[in-house]
Scaffold this motif. Structure first.
Motif: not given
Length: 861
Positions: A301-328
């Motif tokens: 119980i004493a070693t229970i760490d603080q949880p990580n809060y992961l905040v991501t933008g649209r770039s984490a969505n599969p295909g979002y950034s790659e679609y833009h790269e393809n248009t470029q």
């Protein structure tokens, strides 16, 4: 002045009527150049606009918040405090490994009111009752038996089964989600093989979990801001920082909550130990064991760490950034590719206008003698070229803008779940195209007129002296020159006598040849991926994934399968490669239990030298495409994230040939050094003794019946899935060949027509001397044949460069084309170019037969 205008208009239209072939050839060359330029230039913006409209209509979230300990109601209160600045939506989901169909599925509850990430119904409808389910459109592709009205059953491990209030549903619809822009990629997971196959949506209340899996957020300050722009990225970065700041205090609170809950769960045990302490002596083994368990639990119980809060933008969505790269990439192609047409158009226009000026010398001299100004005399040529440019530009814009964006979007259509594009006219590019077209024709006319307009009328009214012949260096080679026939000597003299025509023809044909080589080379590069990847580099037929280490029962089940020949035990998991400025890439992390046996299943070699690479204990071997994306080489380091662990730095020992997806191979020793733990060998690479599809399916189904076996991936299925999207690339090959053919016809016809016009008296003379029609045609054809062969040779070098440029520009992030061109492709390109040359000569043969010899000989020119 009015009469003068009428006279000039009559002269202009009479000249167009008398030289229809020349006018149409200029118009066609401008048409093709403008069509390619405006069409391909519009493709990137059209594709981006389609994505922008789709994101807005489906309300794609701008940020997503996840926590390693789940999202609690207390976390949601943080967002409620900022309701005036944003919209949010919490979602519950669970990732499962379907044991009845060998697929990894994310089952999520669809909110009653979809405020964000609205799914788009492809067929059917959304669920209305608790026993209804909608599936990802990709599910129908992977499992063709799934259909509307059918039954969908969740059959996973017992632990996951208990998380559902019901596990049998009626399929009422198939949908696309804006969170998954790509048709195939659904992201990574910690379940099964490590990657998701598709998602399923059920009514709220289906999942028993009390915590939310994620919360999607859309900030109001990004409404109306075009995605992918600098303004969008700047505001999105600020919004991400805000969310991290808001949730930072929650980490400590959530840690305290988890510790408090753990102590509450431990309290009954603590009471039991207190009772035992009152009833038993302190030396009692039972009491000591109970106290030891309590101390261990309290330490945990004493070693229970603080949880990580992961905040991501649209770039984490599969295909979002790659679609833009393809248009470029499309934009990059539009910058260089049309230059071929524009350069050739400029050369052809210069040659054509020069010939037109030479033909109308006497008319220019007469007008000058009558007192017309240079501006008045030159205006006819400017109007002639300008009119051809204007008509060619209008037709080119109408065709290019409506055809090429649709065609390119269709080529990418199998890769992304996006609606059809809407054509838009980019007026800045159209204006640039018009200016370039006018520069090609009017500019060429001005260059051609620069000498004649300054000449005296008497000089212009006299025929221009024929170009003087010169002694060829070949003539000094008496042994060869004396052996040549008269016709061959004349052909060689004429070739080097008219150097401008030689240069124009060779460059024009070289451009056509280059485009054909590029077209056929693309077909080779795409086709070679399958052969090299699945036949030369990968020598296994299936990947088996388990919950943990291989048990004796699992090993026995595998070895007793009829298809089984051999296997390699390894750790198999998915990692994310993260680096600023590059879209996150998913790679397969593989750690073979016995690295010396890896070469029997996977060929790790340098692409250029084919030198084999051994997996050592001082670094990883990664694929070539991954190394290119992150700009790393042997000796450099690559940032890698495995699951919820912090980002790790992996040293690269070697870069290996690979064409599909990304991989990172580590030895067990180096894995322990990087990740500070022993690898759990949870998978097998399996080789079959034969490859019947029905037996492979039976192999997978039989194995999945055994406890602890999660997933079986058949490479035959992977091959089919990975390469169905590449079928559309055959359309690209067709476009290249057709465009090159059209360009070759226009160039050859125009230059040959000019050649014949310039030498009409010469041809009439040899015809009067008794040459047959076929011999007269051969008189010209020999020159064209030599120029065509020279153009083919030069075009081979241009084609190699253009092919390499398009490959490096058009590649997607998880795919590398094979850079080689097959020798037969050069042969096909050369034969087609020769065929076009023969077709032009066949047309010219008919024209030469109709020459009126007496009229030609009587003419002054």
């Amino acid at each position: 002045m009015i009469g003068m205008t009428k006279v000039y208009l009559k002269m202009l239209f009479r000249e167009i009527r008398h030289s229809k072939a020349r006018f149409i050839s200029i118009m066609l060359i401008i048409f093709m150049g403008v069509a390619f330029y405006t069409g391909i230039r519009a493709s990137g913006p059209d594709m981006l606009q389609a994505a922008t409209n789709y994101y807005a209509k489906q309300r794609l979230a701008t940020q997503t918040v996840q926590s390693t300990a789940g999202i609690t109601p207390a976390d949601l209160k943080i967002l409620k405090q900022h309701d005036h600045n944003l919209t949010w939506q919490a979602t519950k989901s669970v990732d499962i490994n379907q044991l009845n169909n060998n697929r990894v599925v994310r089952v999520a509850e669809i909110p009653t009111h979809q405020r964000l990430n609205r799914v788009k119904v492809v067929s059917g409808r959304l669920p209305k009752r608790a026993n209804e389910i909608v599936l990802d459109q990709q599910a129908r592709t992977l499992q063709p038996r799934l259909r509307l009205g059918g039954t969908y059953r969740i059959a996973t491990t017992k632990g996951f089964n208990r998380q559902f209030t019901r596990r049998q549903f009626k399929i009422v619809g198939f949908v696309n989600s804006p969170r998954y822009l790509e048709t195939t990629d659904r992201g990574v997971t910690t379940v099964g093989k490590g990657t998701l196959d598709y998602f399923a949506l059920v009514k709220p209340g289906t999942l028993k979990q009390s915590l939310y899996s994620r919360v999607d957020v859309a900030f109001d300050n990004l409404k109306g801001v075009t995605p992918y722009t600098a303004a969008y990225n700047r505001r999105s970065k600020t919004n991400t920082a805000k969310l991290k700041h808001w949730f930072r205090p929650q980490a400590a609170k959530r840690q305290q909550q988890l510790q408090r809950q753990a102590r509450q769960q431990l309290a009954p045990e603590q009471q039991k130990v207190n009772l035992l302490r009152q009833q038993l002596p302190s030396s009692s083994p039972i009491l000591q064991q109970a106290q030891t368990r309590i101390k261990q639990a309290q330490a945990k119980i004493a070693t229970i760490d603080q949880p990580n809060y992961l905040v991501t933008g649209r770039s984490a969505n599969p295909g979002y950034s790659e679609y833009h790269e393809n248009t470029q990439r499309v934009v990059a192609l539009s910058t260089v590719f049309p230059l071929f047409f524009i350069a050739i158009a400029a050369l052809i226009c210069l040659t054509t206008m020069t010939r037109m000026v030479a033909e109308l010398r006497i008319q220019m001299g007469t007008l000058k003698a009558l007192g017309y100004s240079n501006a008045a005399i030159g205006s006819e040529f400017l109007f002639y070229g300008g009119l051809a440019s204007l008509i060619g530009t209008l037709l080119g814009v109408a065709f290019g803008v409506n055809f090429f964006p649709q065609f390119i979007a269709q080529a990418y259509g199998n890769m992304y779940n996006l609606p059809a594009i809407h054509v838009q006219y980019i007026w800045s590019d159209i204006l640039i195209a018009l200016v370039i077209a006018l520069a090609c024709t009017i500019g060429s006319a001005l260059v051609a007129l620069r000498v004649d307009l300054t000449s005296l009328p008497a000089t212009l009214m006299l025929p221009k002296a024929p170009k003087a012949g010169k002694t060829l260096w070949l003539e000094h080679w008496h042994t060869l020159w004396n052996r040549l026939s008269f016709n061959h000597k004349v052909t060689l003299r004429n070739l080097f006598r008219y150097k401008q025509r030689l240069l124009m023809t060779v460059l024009g044909i070289a451009g056509c040849m280059a485009m054909m080589i590029t077209g056929f080379g693309l077909k080779d590069s795409i086709g070679d991926i399958s052969v090299k990847q699945f036949n030369q580099l990968w020598h296994y037929d299936a990947i088996v994934v388990r919950t943990g280490r291989q048990t004796a029962a699992q090993q026995q089940a595998l070895h007793h399968e009829a298809l089984y020949r051999d296997d390699l035990v390894l750790k198999q998991s998915q990692v994310t490669v993260q680096k600023a400025g590059v879209a996150n890439q998913t790679a397969s992390l593989s750690v073979p239990q016995h690295p010396d046996r890896l070469k029997q299943f996977v060929v790790l070699r340098d692409r250029k030298t084919h030198r084999r690479q051994a997996l050592g204990n001082h670094g990883a071997i990664i694929d070539e495409k991954l190394a290119k994306l992150y700009g790393v080489k042997a000796g450099d380091r690559l940032p890698v994230k495995l699951g919820n662990q912090p980002l790790k730095s992996v040293r690269i020992a070697a870069v290996a040939e690979n064409y599909v997806n990304h991989f990172i191979y580590l030895s067990p020793t180096y894995y322990r050094q990087v990740f500070r733990g022993k690898p759990v060998f949870n998978g097998n690479l399996v080789q079959f003794n034969h490859h019947a599809k029905r037996q492979q399916d039976a192999f997978a189904n039989n194995l999945l019946k055994h406890k602890g076996l999660l997933n079986v991936t058949l490479l035959s299925t992977e091959k089919q899935t990975n390469f169905q999207m590449l079928d559309t690339m055959n359309l690209v090959v067709i476009i290249f060949v057709v465009a090159a053919g059209a360009l070759a016809l226009v160039v050859l016809y125009n230059l040959t027509n000019i050649n014949v016009s310039e030498r009409i008296r010469e041809l009439s003379t040899i015809k009067v001397l008794g040459f047959y029609d076929r011999e007269v045609t051969m008189y010209i054809f020999r020159e064209n044949l030599i120029l065509t062969v020279l153009g083919i040779i030069v075009g081979c070098f241009f084609g190699n460069w253009l092919h390499h440029y398009i490959l490096t520009t058009a590649e997607t992030n998880n795919l590398m084309f094979s850079p080689g061109i097959h020798p037969i492709s050069y042969v096909y390109s050369a034969l087609l170019t020769l065929a076009f040359s023969l077709l032009v000569m066949a047309i010219m043969h008919r024209k030469l037969k109709r020459i009126n010899m007496l009229d030609a000989l009587q003419s002054v020119d």
